[in-house]
Enzyme design. Structure first.
Site, PDB file in Angstrom:
ATOM      1  N   HIS A 277       0.712  -1.137   0.130  1.00  0.00           N
ATOM      2  CA  HIS A 277      -0.003  -0.070   0.186  1.00  0.00           C
ATOM      3  C   HIS A 277       0.914   1.242  -0.053  1.00  0.00           C
ATOM      4  CE1 HIS A 277      -3.233  -2.612   0.916  1.00  0.00           C
ATOM      5  NE2 HIS A 277      -4.089  -1.878   0.898  1.00  0.00           N
TER       6      HIS A 277
ATOM      7  N   HIS B  98       1.597  -3.651   9.290  1.00  0.00           N
ATOM      8  CA  HIS B  98       3.076  -3.604   9.027  1.00  0.00           C
ATOM      9  C   HIS B  98       3.633  -2.909  10.221  1.00  0.00           C
ATOM     10  CE1 HIS B  98       2.820  -4.618   4.621  1.00  0.00           C
ATOM     11  NE2 HIS B  98       1.488  -3.785   4.661  1.00  0.00           N
TER      12      HIS B  98
END
Length: 261
Positions: free
Chosen positions: A182, A224
């Site tokens: 992303h 993440h």
């Protein structure tokens, strides 16, 4: 009267040479009275050689251990910061109520909506300039997917332990964390849009903010670690340079433009 053979004086005189030899042997172990064995000489030579080589070995072992300690320390800080910032990782987290909003931002940076939107724009585009921009945007999105999948497959870093695996439309490599796809996509699309679309200043600011918010949301959702997102932003920024270098035009790729004409 004691005989000379058994007299103390005679005994002292006879022991004097032996006593002298004992004294010398204690003071000087390498004297002729105690010859050194070949094995002992070999051990002494090996010990002296080791003393000469130890400083060099110590210096060579110092750097790897220092680098290892530094990397482990940075990794520990990364994991600690990622866990502290994962405030939307679950419904019971401190910012759990903002999790639905973070998931909307997550979808805004997902590859499927961007690929579908680009293909739809190509089908609806009526100008050659617009088709050229959209074809290169499609090329950039596909390049991003391939490069991120390759890096994830090579590094194989697991996602944070506090991540909840309820992500939108995942594939096999999405179980790995490094780098954030992303973040790479957001940085690349942001730079692409700023270079090829004429936007007012407020809209340009919103595009940049969107890219950073997408990156921050990945850590807040627990998807993440911080280093995954930072590396992803840098990687996405550099990917646009690759797209610019291999820019597709009606001259360089006439077949593509024929298909979409």
């Amino acid at each position: 009267m004691p005989s000379p053979k058994n007299s103390p004086k005679g005994s002292r005189e006879r022991r004097a040479p032996g006593t002298r030899l004992e004294f010398l042997s204690l003071m000087n172990p390498k004297s002729q009275g105690c010859p050194e064995s070949p094995s002992r000489r070999k051990d002494s030579a090996a010990g002296s050689a080791m003393q000469q080589t130890l400083p060099e070995e110590d210096c060579m072992k110092l750097n790897p251990s220092f680098m290892g300690i530094a990397l482990r320390s940075l990794l520990a800080i990364d994991l600690w910061a990622s866990k502290r910032l994962g405030v939307c990782a679950g419904e019971n987290s401190s910012w759990g109520s903002a999790r639905p909003l973070m998931k909307v931002i997550e979808i805004s940076g997902h590859g499927i909506p961007w690929l579908a939107g680009t293909l739809y724009g190509l089908c609806r585009s009526g100008s050659s300039a617009g088709r050229e921009v959209l074809i290169n945007l499609l090329f950039a999105l596909v390049l991003d997917l391939v490069l991120v999948a390759l890096v994830k497959g090579l590094v194989r870093r697991r996602r944070p332990t506090h991540n909840k695996m309820d992500m939108f439309a995942t594939i096999s490599v999405d179980k790995y964390s490094f780098p954030s796809g992303h973040a790479t996509r957001a940085a690349m699309v942001c730079r692409f849009v700023l270079h090829h679309l004429i936007l007012a200043v407020p809209l340009r600011v919103l595009v940049v903010l969107w890219a950073f918010i997408v990156g921050i949301s990945r850590v807040m959702l627990g998807r993440h670690n911080v280093t995954d997102v930072l590396f992803g932003l840098v990687m996405g920024y550099m990917q646009y340079s690759v797209v610019e270098y291999f820019w597709l035009s009606p001259i360089s790729a006439p077949a593509l433009f024929t298909v979409w004409s």
